[in-house]
Enzyme design. Sequence first.
Site, PDB file in Angstrom:
ATOM      1  N   HIS A 132       0.878  -1.181   0.000  1.00  0.00           N
ATOM      2  CA  HIS A 132       0.000   0.000   0.000  1.00  0.00           C
ATOM      3  C   HIS A 132       0.911   1.225   0.000  1.00  0.00           C
ATOM      4  CE1 HIS A 132      -4.065  -1.757   0.535  1.00  0.00           C
ATOM      5  NE2 HIS A 132      -3.322  -2.824   0.784  1.00  0.00           N
TER       6      HIS A 132
ATOM      7  N   CYS B 215      -7.868  -0.254   3.498  1.00  0.00           N
ATOM      8  CA  CYS B 215      -8.350  -1.446   4.212  1.00  0.00           C
ATOM      9  C   CYS B 215      -9.327  -1.013   5.293  1.00  0.00           C
ATOM     10  CB  CYS B 215      -7.180  -2.201   4.832  1.00  0.00           C
ATOM     11  SG  CYS B 215      -7.724  -3.611   5.809  1.00  0.00           S
TER      12      CYS B 215
HETATM   13  P1  HMG Z   1     -17.345 -13.802  12.464  1.00  0.00           P
HETATM   14  O1  HMG Z   1     -18.368 -12.741  12.756  1.00  0.00           O
HETATM   15  O2  HMG Z   1     -16.478 -14.273  13.569  1.00  0.00           O
HETATM   16  O3  HMG Z   1     -17.967 -15.061  11.692  1.00  0.00           O
HETATM   17  O4  HMG Z   1     -16.428 -13.225  11.302  1.00  0.00           O
HETATM   18  P2  HMG Z   1     -19.217 -15.949  11.933  1.00  0.00           P
HETATM   19  O5  HMG Z   1     -18.828 -17.308  11.458  1.00  0.00           O
HETATM   20  O6  HMG Z   1     -19.725 -15.776  13.333  1.00  0.00           O
HETATM   21  O7  HMG Z   1     -20.288 -15.355  10.901  1.00  0.00           O
HETATM   22  C1  HMG Z   1     -20.913 -14.100  11.068  1.00  0.00           C
HETATM   23  C2  HMG Z   1     -21.892 -13.891   9.936  1.00  0.00           C
HETATM   24  O8  HMG Z   1     -21.194 -13.780   8.712  1.00  0.00           O
HETATM   25  C3  HMG Z   1     -22.859 -15.066   9.754  1.00  0.00           C
HETATM   26  O9  HMG Z   1     -24.065 -14.529   9.231  1.00  0.00           O
HETATM   27  C4  HMG Z   1     -22.215 -15.895   8.675  1.00  0.00           C
HETATM   28  O10 HMG Z   1     -23.111 -16.638   7.930  1.00  0.00           O
HETATM   29  C5  HMG Z   1     -21.583 -14.800   7.798  1.00  0.00           C
HETATM   30  P3  HMG Z   1     -25.393 -14.448  10.155  1.00  0.00           P
HETATM   31  O11 HMG Z   1     -25.657 -15.838  10.635  1.00  0.00           O
HETATM   32  O12 HMG Z   1     -25.012 -13.495  11.276  1.00  0.00           O
HETATM   33  O13 HMG Z   1     -26.403 -13.888   9.212  1.00  0.00           O
HETATM   34  N1  HMG Z   1     -20.369 -15.291   7.129  1.00  0.00           N
HETATM   35  C6  HMG Z   1     -20.191 -15.213   5.806  1.00  0.00           C
HETATM   36  N2  HMG Z   1     -20.938 -14.721   4.807  1.00  0.00           N
HETATM   37  C7  HMG Z   1     -20.413 -14.803   3.549  1.00  0.00           C
HETATM   38  N3  HMG Z   1     -19.201 -15.320   3.280  1.00  0.00           N
HETATM   39  C8  HMG Z   1     -18.423 -15.813   4.261  1.00  0.00           C
HETATM   40  C9  HMG Z   1     -18.915 -15.760   5.581  1.00  0.00           C
HETATM   41  N4  HMG Z   1     -18.401 -16.164   6.760  1.00  0.00           N
HETATM   42  C10 HMG Z   1     -19.309 -15.875   7.690  1.00  0.00           C
HETATM   43  N5  HMG Z   1     -17.226 -16.320   3.980  1.00  0.00           N
HETATM   44  C11 HMG Z   1     -15.120 -13.631   9.343  1.00  0.00           C
HETATM   45  C12 HMG Z   1     -15.325 -13.968  10.804  1.00  0.00           C
HETATM   46  C13 HMG Z   1     -13.760 -14.200   8.939  1.00  0.00           C
HETATM   47  C14 HMG Z   1     -16.220 -14.265   8.509  1.00  0.00           C
HETATM   48  C15 HMG Z   1     -15.150 -12.086   9.178  1.00  0.00           C
HETATM   49  O14 HMG Z   1     -14.264 -11.525  10.101  1.00  0.00           O
HETATM   50  C16 HMG Z   1     -14.764 -11.636   7.793  1.00  0.00           C
HETATM   51  O15 HMG Z   1     -15.481 -11.887   6.844  1.00  0.00           O
HETATM   52  N6  HMG Z   1     -13.644 -10.920   7.682  1.00  0.00           N
HETATM   53  C17 HMG Z   1     -13.136 -10.456   6.395  1.00  0.00           C
HETATM   54  C18 HMG Z   1     -12.545  -9.093   6.546  1.00  0.00           C
HETATM   55  C19 HMG Z   1     -12.028  -8.609   5.225  1.00  0.00           C
HETATM   56  O16 HMG Z   1     -12.523  -9.001   4.175  1.00  0.00           O
HETATM   57  N7  HMG Z   1     -11.015  -7.712   5.255  1.00  0.00           N
HETATM   58  C20 HMG Z   1     -10.459  -7.142   4.066  1.00  0.00           C
HETATM   59  C21 HMG Z   1      -9.728  -8.146   3.253  1.00  0.00           C
HETATM   60  S1  HMG Z   1      -8.099  -8.488   3.885  1.00  0.00           S
HETATM   61  C22 HMG Z   1      -7.135  -7.224   3.250  1.00  0.00           C
HETATM   62  O17 HMG Z   1      -7.623  -6.312   2.661  1.00  0.00           O
HETATM   63  C23 HMG Z   1      -5.652  -7.330   3.418  1.00  0.00           C
HETATM   64  C24 HMG Z   1      -4.936  -7.704   2.127  1.00  0.00           C
HETATM   65  O18 HMG Z   1      -5.214  -6.793   1.098  1.00  0.00           O
HETATM   66  C25 HMG Z   1      -3.429  -7.728   2.388  1.00  0.00           C
HETATM   67  C26 HMG Z   1      -2.987  -6.409   3.055  1.00  0.00           C
HETATM   68  O19 HMG Z   1      -2.997  -5.358   2.409  1.00  0.00           O
HETATM   69  O20 HMG Z   1      -2.700  -6.483   4.245  1.00  0.00           O
HETATM   70  C27 HMG Z   1      -5.341  -9.102   1.635  1.00  0.00           C
HETATM   71 MG    MG Z   2      -4.223  -4.905   0.793  1.00  0.00          MG
END
Ligand code: HMG
Ligand code: MG
Length: 308
Positions: free
Chosen positions: A213, A244
């Site tokens: 970034h 992010c």
């Molecule tokens: P949680 O709240 O602990 O998970 O989140 P959960 O299992 O309790 O689920 C909560 C709700 O989310 C539930 O729905 C699940 O069904 C749903 P509800 O029953 O409440 O209606 N859910 C999903 N829905 C769709 N797809 C899924 C999914 N999983 C659960 N896969 C979790 C844990 C990991 C899911 C959450 O924290 C999460 O999704 N985090 C992602 C955050 C993210 O995307 N961040 C940005 C990307 S990373 C980034 O940008 C860095 C990178 O670029 C490198 C860098 O620059 O550093 C890669």
């Molecule tokens: Mg990134």
Amino acid sequence: MNSSAFLPKKVKIVEVGPRDGLQNEKEFVAHEIKISLIDQLSSAGFSNIEAAAFVSPKWVPQMAGGEIVMAGIRRYPGTIYSVLVPNLQGFEMALEASADEIVIFGAASETFSQKNINCSIAESIERFVPVAKAAIDHGMRVRGSISCALGCPYEGHIDPARVAVLVQRMADLGCVEIDIADTIGVGTPNKVKAVFECLRQILPITTFSGHFHDTYGQSLANIYAAMELGVSIFHSSVAGLGGCPYAKGATGNVATEDVLYLLDGLGVETGIDFEKVVRSGEFISKALNRPNGSKAGKAYLAKNASQA
Ligand code: HMG
Ligand code: MG
């Protein structure tokens, strides 16, 4: 290697704009715009595009509907369309969408891991075990991404040894490529070299990518430093889009157009059509109603406008 300096002859650019670039946008970006952006990028010749994230829409609302985007894009033969997957639920969606590659994403910082994926580093690895196995069983490529590899918004300095531990775990899970991510853009060339010097003791340097970034404007210098050590995969975002949601103040990835301009000037091949990328950068900047974040893109457009 490039003869003029100890640089790779060829570099793979992974275009992350449609995912990392858009994920932080407050206003929902219509699926058609995302699809059009990806199609334009495909036609520019990228061999790898990060197209969507199958994450919880409660956590990152902008990435909702990734399956619609994946179904709507035109797949170019030979191009890898990657999606982020944090758990088995995301994997099932990736499989349904016929993604070529899944990206499991962890962090070298405990605090960031908690904030981003709601679990510790150790728990994240446990969670990735069945995900990576399922992907490999289905013939999908698995890539690993390590956030905060050069610094953390919550914990500050991150020792390369902490990154190395995660690299080893991700390699054990079957990751064929591992992204070393400077999530908040704090790295400088010597830090970049220190981390890659450490990591090349574990795996061939060609396994790693630099995901930088550009918050502090160091990305191009960091890419050059990484290339001097033989790193030959870099991530960038068209028009420098992005940020992010769990790293306040962090800006987008280095702009793809700027990276292409640098590499072209160094005689490093990418196989990507600079002008097409510039046009897609202008397209998405206009669609989001924000200034184009690529210096090279803006300069090229201005020069062309003045000659018209
Ligand atoms: P949680 O709240 O602990 O998970 O989140 P959960 O299992 O309790 O689920 C909560 C709700 O989310 C539930 O729905 C699940 O069904 C749903 P509800 O029953 O409440 O209606 N859910 C999903 N829905 C769709 N797809 C899924 C999914 N999983 C659960 N896969 C979790 C844990 C990991 C899911 C959450 O924290 C999460 O999704 N985090 C992602 C955050 C993210 O995307 N961040 C940005 C990307 S990373 C980034 O940008 C860095 C990178 O670029 C490198 C860098 O620059 O550093 C890669
Ligand atoms: Mg990134």
